[in-house]
Motif scaffolding. Structure first.
Motif, PDB file in Angstrom:
ATOM      1  N   ALA A 188      12.220  24.290  -4.899  1.00  0.00           N
ATOM      2  CA  ALA A 188      12.849  25.277  -5.778  1.00  0.00           C
ATOM      3  C   ALA A 188      11.916  26.443  -6.095  1.00  0.00           C
ATOM      4  N   GLY A 189      10.649  26.348  -5.667  1.00  0.00           N
ATOM      5  CA  GLY A 189       9.689  27.393  -5.965  1.00  0.00           C
ATOM      6  C   GLY A 189       9.147  27.333  -7.378  1.00  0.00           C
ATOM      7  N   ALA A 190       9.319  26.177  -8.051  1.00  0.00           N
ATOM      8  CA  ALA A 190       8.860  26.036  -9.430  1.00  0.00           C
ATOM      9  C   ALA A 190       7.382  25.679  -9.529  1.00  0.00           C
ATOM     10  N   CYS A 191       6.765  25.303  -8.414  1.00  0.00           N
ATOM     11  CA  CYS A 191       5.335  25.009  -8.386  1.00  0.00           C
ATOM     12  C   CYS A 191       4.827  25.292  -6.986  1.00  0.00           C
ATOM     13  N   GLN A 192       3.498  25.342  -6.851  1.00  0.00           N
ATOM     14  CA  GLN A 192       2.922  25.612  -5.532  1.00  0.00           C
ATOM     15  C   GLN A 192       2.737  24.342  -4.697  1.00  0.00           C
ATOM     16  N   ILE A 193       2.426  23.223  -5.357  1.00  0.00           N
ATOM     17  CA  ILE A 193       2.154  21.966  -4.649  1.00  0.00           C
ATOM     18  C   ILE A 193       2.864  20.819  -5.355  1.00  0.00           C
ATOM     19  N   ARG A 238       0.846  -1.188   0.000  1.00  0.00           N
ATOM     20  CA  ARG A 238       0.000   0.000   0.000  1.00  0.00           C
ATOM     21  C   ARG A 238       0.883   1.240   0.000  1.00  0.00           C
ATOM     22  N   GLN A 239       0.294   2.344  -0.406  1.00  0.00           N
ATOM     23  CA  GLN A 239       1.023   3.600  -0.449  1.00  0.00           C
ATOM     24  C   GLN A 239       0.112   4.722   0.024  1.00  0.00           C
ATOM     25  N   ARG A 240       0.718   5.774   0.526  1.00  0.00           N
ATOM     26  CA  ARG A 240      -0.028   6.952   0.932  1.00  0.00           C
ATOM     27  C   ARG A 240       0.266   8.081  -0.051  1.00  0.00           C
ATOM     28  N   PHE A 241      -0.719   8.924  -0.245  1.00  0.00           N
ATOM     29  CA  PHE A 241      -0.600  10.039  -1.175  1.00  0.00           C
ATOM     30  C   PHE A 241      -0.490  11.348  -0.392  1.00  0.00           C
ATOM     31  N   TYR A 242       0.525  12.129  -0.711  1.00  0.00           N
ATOM     32  CA  TYR A 242       0.804  13.370  -0.001  1.00  0.00           C
ATOM     33  C   TYR A 242       0.785  14.566  -0.951  1.00  0.00           C
ATOM     34  N   LEU A 243       0.247  15.675  -0.475  1.00  0.00           N
ATOM     35  CA  LEU A 243       0.422  16.964  -1.124  1.00  0.00           C
ATOM     36  C   LEU A 243       1.521  17.694  -0.367  1.00  0.00           C
ATOM     37  N   VAL A 244       2.488  18.221  -1.102  1.00  0.00           N
ATOM     38  CA  VAL A 244       3.702  18.766  -0.501  1.00  0.00           C
ATOM     39  C   VAL A 244       3.812  20.255  -0.796  1.00  0.00           C
ATOM     40  N   VAL A 245       4.191  21.024   0.211  1.00  0.00           N
ATOM     41  CA  VAL A 245       4.422  22.457   0.040  1.00  0.00           C
ATOM     42  C   VAL A 245       5.753  22.823   0.696  1.00  0.00           C
ATOM     43  N   SER A 247       7.543  11.449  -7.873  1.00  0.00           N
ATOM     44  CA  SER A 247       7.473  12.038  -6.536  1.00  0.00           C
ATOM     45  C   SER A 247       8.699  12.888  -6.201  1.00  0.00           C
ATOM     46  N   ALA A 248       9.886  12.350  -6.435  1.00  0.00           N
ATOM     47  CA  ALA A 248      11.102  13.081  -6.078  1.00  0.00           C
ATOM     48  C   ALA A 248      11.201  14.395  -6.835  1.00  0.00           C
ATOM     49  N   ALA A 249      10.858  14.368  -8.125  1.00  0.00           N
ATOM     50  CA  ALA A 249      10.916  15.591  -8.923  1.00  0.00           C
ATOM     51  C   ALA A 249       9.886  16.606  -8.445  1.00  0.00           C
ATOM     52  N   GLY A 250       8.729  16.133  -7.999  1.00  0.00           N
ATOM     53  CA  GLY A 250       7.715  17.044  -7.480  1.00  0.00           C
ATOM     54  C   GLY A 250       8.168  17.741  -6.214  1.00  0.00           C
ATOM     55  N   VAL A 269       3.037  19.389  -9.324  1.00  0.00           N
ATOM     56  CA  VAL A 269       4.055  18.594  -9.997  1.00  0.00           C
ATOM     57  C   VAL A 269       4.371  17.368  -9.150  1.00  0.00           C
ATOM     58  N   GLY A 270       4.511  16.202  -9.809  1.00  0.00           N
ATOM     59  CA  GLY A 270       4.988  15.050  -9.058  1.00  0.00           C
ATOM     60  C   GLY A 270       4.426  13.711  -9.477  1.00  0.00           C
TER      61      GLY A 270
END
Length: 268
Positions: free
Chosen positions: A201-206, A49-56, A192-195, A160-161
């Motif tokens: 880097a400030g290239a996206c909001q989430i 199983r995996q969990r889904f995260y929104l990252v800021v 995920s890592a690229a997101g 992104v991700g």
């Protein structure tokens, strides 16, 4: 996706895919004698199983909450920051979590007996505010619907991700844009890592991540809110007689020690 299509067309193939995406054109195997279902993902008995995260980025989110919650003028906020905050609140709201369940994923309240929670930041003002605003009550719904762009000017929100998260996030985006048509949303499926890197880097909001943050990412200022869980289904062709594999057998298959189905003894 492509993996499911390939496995459905090749009697000798094996692959893995999001449990929510698996249909009747392939067979999902039991792993360790446990069938992959929403219930076994919820109770933790299914091992994959995996969990889904929104990252800021912590600094950006702290500023968003400071302006939105501490009496500062909402016009002082960058519209994209506010949209990012409100989208994350929406994902944890009653409506957002219902959409997640209807899409075939496990909402976090059901999976973890908790609302959306922030890693490594339980005492911060914005972490506490997110949990309050995303709480399971009608006030959270009203706050999300009222929290849009105050100037009604177009707003661009970039996520992104994780490719695994993209179908679910797209569903959430469509519902969110129904309330906030002034917000245009771009999804970039880069992994995920690229997101996480893009957020820092400030290239996206989430960012979108199907794994938890590392200590290095946390130290760099990333923060992650878990919004859902999903099973990872091991899939084979419908005519394949195998019904169950152990985690050890799966390991041996994926490192190349087992290359032929007839070497697996649990065929029926």
């Amino acid at each position: 996706g492509d993996v499911i299509t390939t496995v459905s067309q090749n009697p000798n193939a094996i692959g893995y895919a999001s449990l929510a995406a698996v249909k009747d054109n392939v067979k999902a195997l039991s792993v360790g004698k446990v069938k992959p279902t929403e219930e076994t993902v919820k109770d933790g008995s299914y091992p994959l199983r995996q969990r889904f995260y929104l990252v800021v980025r912590a600094a950006d989110e702290a500023k968003a909450w400071m302006h939105g919650e501490a009496g500062h003028g909402r016009g002082e906020m960058e519209a994209a920051e506010r949209a990012a905050r409100d989208f994350m609140v929406f994902a944890g709201s009653l409506r957002g979590q219902a959409i997640i369940a209807q899409a075939g994923y496990v909402p976090m309240k059901a999976a973890l007996q908790s609302d959306v929670r922030w890693q490594n930041a339980p005492e911060t003002a914005y972490g506490a505010a997110l949990q309050t605003r995303a709480g399971q009550n009608a006030e959270a719904e009203a706050a999300v619907q009222a929290g849009g762009n105050a100037t009604d000017k177009p707003v661009r929100l970039v996520l992104v991700g994780s490719t695994a998260m993209a179908p679910l996030v797209q569903t959430l985006v469509e519902a969110y844009q129904g309330m906030h048509p002034e917000v245009s949303v771009e999804l970039q499926q880069t992994g995920s890592a690229a997101g996480i890197t893009a957020v820092l880097a400030g290239a996206c909001q989430i960012g979108m991540s199907s794994r938890a943050l590392t200590e290095t990412e946390l130290a760099a200022g990333a923060r992650a809110a878990c919004i859902a869980a999903d099973g990872i289904a091991v899939i084979v062709h419908r005519r394949n007689p195998v019904r169950e594999l152990s985690t050890e057998t799966l390991r041996r298959i994926y490192i190349g020690e087992i290359r032929r189905w007839e070497n697996i003894r649990n065929m029926s």
